[in-house]
Write a protein that holds these residues in place. Structure first.
Motif, PDB file in Angstrom:
ATOM      1  N   PHE A   1     -16.107   0.260   7.454  1.00 17.38           N
ATOM      2  CA  PHE A   1     -15.811   0.233   8.889  1.00 17.38           C
ATOM      3  C   PHE A   1     -17.046  -0.007   9.760  1.00 17.38           C
ATOM      4  O   PHE A   1     -16.929  -0.425  10.903  1.00 17.38           O
ATOM      5  CB  PHE A   1     -15.221   1.579   9.327  1.00 17.38           C
TER       6      PHE A   1
ATOM      7  N   TRP B   1      -8.357  13.995  -0.107  1.00 16.12           N
ATOM      8  CA  TRP B   1      -7.460  13.030  -0.758  1.00 16.12           C
ATOM      9  C   TRP B   1      -6.803  13.737  -1.919  1.00 16.12           C
ATOM     10  O   TRP B   1      -7.405  13.836  -2.983  1.00 16.12           O
ATOM     11  CB  TRP B   1      -8.243  11.853  -1.321  1.00 16.12           C
TER      12      TRP B   1
ATOM     13  N   LEU C   1       0.853  -1.184   0.000  1.00 16.20           N
ATOM     14  CA  LEU C   1       0.000   0.000   0.000  1.00 16.20           C
ATOM     15  C   LEU C   1       0.891   1.236   0.000  1.00 16.20           C
ATOM     16  O   LEU C   1       1.773   1.367   0.848  1.00 16.20           O
ATOM     17  CB  LEU C   1      -0.878  -0.028   1.244  1.00 16.20           C
TER      18      LEU C   1
ATOM     19  N   MET D   1      -6.012  -5.404   4.458  1.00 21.15           N
ATOM     20  CA  MET D   1      -5.207  -4.202   4.232  1.00 21.15           C
ATOM     21  C   MET D   1      -4.290  -4.021   5.436  1.00 21.15           C
ATOM     22  O   MET D   1      -4.716  -4.207   6.568  1.00 21.15           O
ATOM     23  CB  MET D   1      -6.130  -2.984   4.084  1.00 21.15           C
TER      24      MET D   1
ATOM     25  N   ASP E   1     -10.845  -2.724   4.842  1.00 21.74           N
ATOM     26  CA  ASP E   1     -10.323  -1.368   4.985  1.00 21.74           C
ATOM     27  C   ASP E   1      -9.206  -1.401   6.042  1.00 21.74           C
ATOM     28  O   ASP E   1      -8.985  -2.408   6.723  1.00 21.74           O
ATOM     29  CB  ASP E   1     -11.441  -0.377   5.343  1.00 21.74           C
ATOM     30  N   TRP E   2      -8.539  -0.300   6.151  1.00 19.57           N
ATOM     31  CA  TRP E   2      -7.403  -0.082   7.058  1.00 19.57           C
ATOM     32  C   TRP E   2      -7.753  -0.513   8.494  1.00 19.57           C
ATOM     33  O   TRP E   2      -8.636   0.075   9.104  1.00 19.57           O
ATOM     34  CB  TRP E   2      -7.096   1.411   7.012  1.00 19.57           C
TER      35      TRP E   2
ATOM     36  N   GLU F   1     -12.223  11.671   6.058  1.00 20.65           N
ATOM     37  CA  GLU F   1     -12.338  10.612   7.068  1.00 20.65           C
ATOM     38  C   GLU F   1     -12.172  11.159   8.487  1.00 20.65           C
ATOM     39  O   GLU F   1     -11.214  11.889   8.771  1.00 20.65           O
ATOM     40  CB  GLU F   1     -11.283   9.554   6.780  1.00 20.65           C
TER      41      GLU F   1
ATOM     42  N   MET G   1     -13.792  -3.004  -1.469  1.00 17.37           N
ATOM     43  CA  MET G   1     -13.252  -2.813  -0.105  1.00 17.37           C
ATOM     44  C   MET G   1     -14.406  -2.806   0.895  1.00 17.37           C
ATOM     45  O   MET G   1     -15.424  -2.159   0.658  1.00 17.37           O
ATOM     46  CB  MET G   1     -12.510  -1.475  -0.023  1.00 17.37           C
TER      47      MET G   1
ATOM     48  N   ASP H   1      -4.603   5.376  -2.854  1.00 16.69           N
ATOM     49  CA  ASP H   1      -5.862   6.119  -2.912  1.00 16.69           C
ATOM     50  C   ASP H   1      -5.836   7.154  -4.042  1.00 16.69           C
ATOM     51  O   ASP H   1      -5.446   8.301  -3.831  1.00 16.69           O
ATOM     52  CB  ASP H   1      -6.125   6.822  -1.576  1.00 16.69           C
TER      53      ASP H   1
ATOM     54  N   ARG I   1     -17.207  12.177   5.142  1.00 14.28           N
ATOM     55  CA  ARG I   1     -16.894  11.445   3.914  1.00 14.28           C
ATOM     56  C   ARG I   1     -17.959  11.602   2.840  1.00 14.28           C
ATOM     57  O   ARG I   1     -17.828  11.033   1.760  1.00 14.28           O
ATOM     58  CB  ARG I   1     -16.634   9.966   4.228  1.00 14.28           C
TER      59      ARG I   1
ATOM     60  N   PHE J   1      -7.877   2.844  -4.943  1.00 14.26           N
ATOM     61  CA  PHE J   1      -8.931   2.570  -3.953  1.00 14.26           C
ATOM     62  C   PHE J   1     -10.124   3.503  -4.187  1.00 14.26           C
ATOM     63  O   PHE J   1     -10.458   4.359  -3.357  1.00 14.26           O
ATOM     64  CB  PHE J   1      -8.393   2.750  -2.539  1.00 14.26           C
TER      65      PHE J   1
ATOM     66  N   LYS K   1     -15.897   0.952  -3.047  1.00 17.05           N
ATOM     67  CA  LYS K   1     -15.876   1.000  -1.581  1.00 17.05           C
ATOM     68  C   LYS K   1     -16.955   1.939  -1.078  1.00 17.05           C
ATOM     69  O   LYS K   1     -17.460   2.744  -1.869  1.00 17.05           O
ATOM     70  CB  LYS K   1     -14.484   1.417  -1.085  1.00 17.05           C
ATOM     71  N   HIS K   2     -17.327   1.912   0.164  1.00 16.10           N
ATOM     72  CA  HIS K   2     -16.926   0.938   1.190  1.00 16.10           C
ATOM     73  C   HIS K   2     -18.128   0.035   1.382  1.00 16.10           C
ATOM     74  O   HIS K   2     -19.223   0.539   1.693  1.00 16.10           O
ATOM     75  CB  HIS K   2     -16.577   1.637   2.496  1.00 16.10           C
TER      76      HIS K   2
END
Ligand code: BGC
Length: 735
Positions: free
Chosen positions: A271, A440, A93, A335, A303-304, A490, A268, A127, A185, A171, A224-225
């Motif tokens: 959360f 981003w 990543l 991830m 996801d992370w 985020e 992806m 990303d 988001r 992503f 995603k997500h």
């Protein structure tokens, strides 16, 4: 007695099930916790995958399921180097704080391809959200263009720049339907409507992957997500969600389905938890819907830290448990892997089966084959210099940025600024701000941003003075206000979604000049603008427009670009109304739904945006007012440009299913068209809507088209337009 009408639409429903959902696979296998579906890879790829798989050790298999985050200043670190050499890394990543040079990327790839036992290439993920080096407007802004072609082009350019630097996998797109502007988001998706998220998500998949995703200038997309992240309770980032099955299938899932149909190679997980199950352990969503019903053949990445979060959610007892829950639910790659290493223990304990691990490995290898990584693992030629910020890329970014700016207010046609204007002042917190690339911004650099002030100055008509202060000569004030990027994205949720107070005070201080004020708002999310509408003659929403901010803004302010952008999320008049979105159900007595101290309607509705010209809608014609259940709704309207400037109009098609076995939303967007009209020109605009687009889940959750009456509108925004009626007669035999 058999109810024939009922039977007809049940039959039609069965047909739709067959058409829209995949038949259960005959060789579906139930293995320990996971039910696997067969993979339909073409023969050549299948043979290759099977032959590699047959010689892989367990460590090598788990390696493919691992993505390491090799971040920070130490790009080449010995732990990663050793793991790659041992074949224990499937993906790297590249995160937002660091970036590999082409040499570093090739160095890691060489370790994998030439020094690891099996030589399986690494897939490098990053990303790439709305641009790579040339930064385009944020995704929510992009959706305001109502132009999938522009959005596709933007994604194509982002893919070209990113792949030149060694990114294989982006992503994005984020297609989380979002109806709460407090949620930071909301800026990353395509607004409040499932149809638009589907349209733009699909456009991004096409733009990233092209016709042949193995071409050197393409990247794999990641939807995603998955799923329901936008429904976070209270707009609080990673909060839990409560989503009914109906809302899940009608609102949150369709954009994912649309992306999968375009061939998106990865997905992806989210959360949030959904009705008590975290999305990263959501077997129903991943195995049943995505992999089985939608026939998704690619791989799912968490996801992370989302596998770790299973502990915090309170669903996993320990690390091994978390790993087995995620894998069994269908998450193929972790991830930033830590927990998936524990799958070895889970296998020994019997909570996961080797077949489940193999299935995940196959999916990951499949994506690597599709991307051409086995054939072309390295970046052979560095052409970033020609590509990054090239004239063509900047030109497209400028076009998209101008096209995404929404004109919300234009009292007395104060805009566009007349070319004979002697002097304009460009002032306010965002006049010279470079932080207008969104949250981003990938490798975008502040130094490359054309600020509002610079863009306006360099594009002003000859002889027009542009100052950074209001002077005695000032004829127009362009006041630039907004939210910095740290206010959205985020974990950047806001409870107060107004323009920051000190900027409102600044705006108030400008009133004394008694000059026309044009307010330019740089926002990530829908804002409550009710405290600024009376302080300005015009309001132009600029969003975070990216690298070409100032040039695009000048295009709009000076009328080179006649705005046609329209909102894809309602703008509330107070945060107290939130969530406020157009597609709500009617309820039994809507009068009882009002506030006694506030209107229930948003300040600016979904689909709203002004132009420098005006349009009139007339002569709505419905070709067949009564149609069979398998028919097509064909209708037309005449749109006339009644103003004095050429312009595009975005005409929107809404329907309402009047009586059904369950209650339906008061309006649902089903299509739109962008038409260019010269002053005085009229055009007939045709819409064709196959009745299958009207299929709904009935009370028994079967997808059916329910016969009966519908309203239809062709409208400039959700509140207006021409209204007609049609009926579906439910004649199954009439096909
Ligand atoms: C975000 C994802 C992103 C990932 C990798 C996560 O925190 O939720 O959207 O793709 O980080 O950077």
């Amino acid at each position: 007695m058999i109810n024939l009408k009922n039977l007809q639409y049940q039959l039609w429903g069965l047909l739709i099930i067959a058409l829209y959902a995949c038949e259960p696979h005959s060789d579906e296998k139930d293995i320990v916790g996971a039910s696997l579906v067969s993979l339909n890879y073409d023969q050549e790829i299948s043979v290759k995958i099977d032959s590699i798989l047959s010689i892989m050790t367990l460590e090598e298999k788990l390696g493919q399921l691992s993505q390491l985050n090799n971040a920070g200043d130490k790009h080449i670190d010995s732990t990663t180097v050793n793991a790659v050499r041992k074949g224990e890394v499937g993906s790297l990543l590249i995160n937002r704080r660091s970036f590999y040079s082409i040499e570093e990327r090739n160095f890691y790839q060489k370790l994998a391809v030439e020094e690891s036992r099996l030589g399986i290439p690494i897939i490098f993920g990053h990303d790439v959200i709305h641009g790579f080096r040339t930064i385009f407007p944020t995704s929510l802004a992009q959706s305001s263009t109502w132009s999938p072609d522009l959005v596709e082009k933007g994604a194509e350019i982002a893919a070209r720049e990113a792949s030149a630097q060694g990114v294989d996998w982006a992503f994005a797109p984020m297609v989380d339907v979002a109806r709460d502007p407090r949620w930071g988001r909301i800026a990353e998706g395509y607004g409040e409507d499932p149809y638009l998220n589907a349209v733009f998500g699909a456009a991004v998949v096409r733009g990233f992957q092209g016709k042949d995703v193995s071409a050197p200038d393409r990247v794999a997309a990641c939807m995603k997500h998955y799923v329901g992240y936008g429904a976070a309770v209270g707009g609080r980032g990673k909060q839990f969600t409560d989503i009914s099955k109906r809302t899940l299938h009608e609102v949150y899932l369709p954009p994912f389905k649309a992306g999968i149909e375009q061939g998106a190679l990865t997905v992806m997980t989210a959360f949030n938890d959904i009705n008590g199950t975290p999305a990263t352990a959501y077997t129903y969503g991943i195995r049943e819907v995505l992999k089985k019903d939608y026939g998704f053949q690619g791989f799912v990445v968490s996801d992370w830290d989302a596998v770790k979060h299973l502990l915090w959610h309170g669903i996993a007892a320990d690390t091994t448990d978390a790993a087995q829950l995620a894998l069994n639910a269908g998450v193929d790659m972790e991830m930033k892997t830590i927990f998936y290493k524990k799958l070895k223990e889970a296998l020994a304990e019997g909570t996961v089966a080797i077949e489940t691990i193999d299935d995940a490995v196959k999916r990951i290898l499949y994506v690597k084959y599709k991307l051409g990584l086995f054939k072309r693992p390295y970046i052979e030629k560095d052409n970033t210099r020609e590509l990054f910020l090239s004239d063509t890329h900047r030109k497209e970014a400028r076009k998209m940025a101008a096209a995404s700016m929404v004109l919300l207010q234009n009292n007395n046609d104060v805009l566009p600024v007349p070319s004979g204007t002697q002097s304009i002042a460009v002032v306010g917190a965002f006049a010279q701000e470079r932080d207008v690339m969104g949250w981003w911004k990938s490798t975008g650099k502040f130094k490359d941003v054309i600020t509002a002030f610079d863009g306006i100055k360099s594009n002003a008509a000859e002889g027009m003075e542009v100052t950074d202060k209001v002077t005695a000569n000032t004829a127009y004030i362009i006041a630039c206000v907004g939210e910095p990027s740290r206010f959205f994205g985020e974990s950047r949720n806001r409870a107060d979604i107004t323009v920051p107070a000190e900027q409102v005070d600044f705006l108030k201080s400008l009133q004394k000049y008694k000059k026309p004020i044009v307010l330019v708002v740089f926002n990530g999310r829908p804002l409550d603008l009710s405290n600024v509408t009376d302080l300005t003659q015009a309001i132009l929403l600029a969003w975070h427009p990216g690298t070409e901010t100032g040039n695009a803004l000048a295009d709009v302010l000076f009328g080179q670009h006649n705005p046609y952008a329209k909102l894809t999320a309602s703008f509330p008049r107070s945060v107290a109304q939130v969530p406020v979105y157009y597609s709500r159900r009617n309820s039994g007595n809507p009068n009882g739904n009002k506030y006694i101290d506030l209107s229930g309607e948003p300040l600016f509705p979904f689909g709203f945006g002004l132009s420098y010209t005006t349009f009139e809608y007339s002569s709505l014609k419905i070709e067949q007012a009564k149609m069979p259940v398998n028919g097509e709704l064909k209708l037309s309207v005449i749109i006339t440009n009644t103003g004095s400037k050429e312009g595009y109009e975005v005409a929107q098609l809404y329907v309402r299913d009047l009586v059904g076995s369950t209650t339906r939303p008061i309006k649902e967007l089903k299509g739109f068209q962008k038409v260019l009209l010269a002053p005085g020109e009229s055009k007939k605009v045709n819409f064709v809507l196959p009745t299958r687009e009207l299929a709904v889940f009935n009370a028994d959750f079967e997808p059916v088209i329910e016969p009966g009456k519908f309203y239809v509108w062709v409208a400039p925004n959700v509140t207006g337009g021409l209204k007609g009626e049609f009926e579906i007669a439910g004649n199954f035999n009439a096909q």
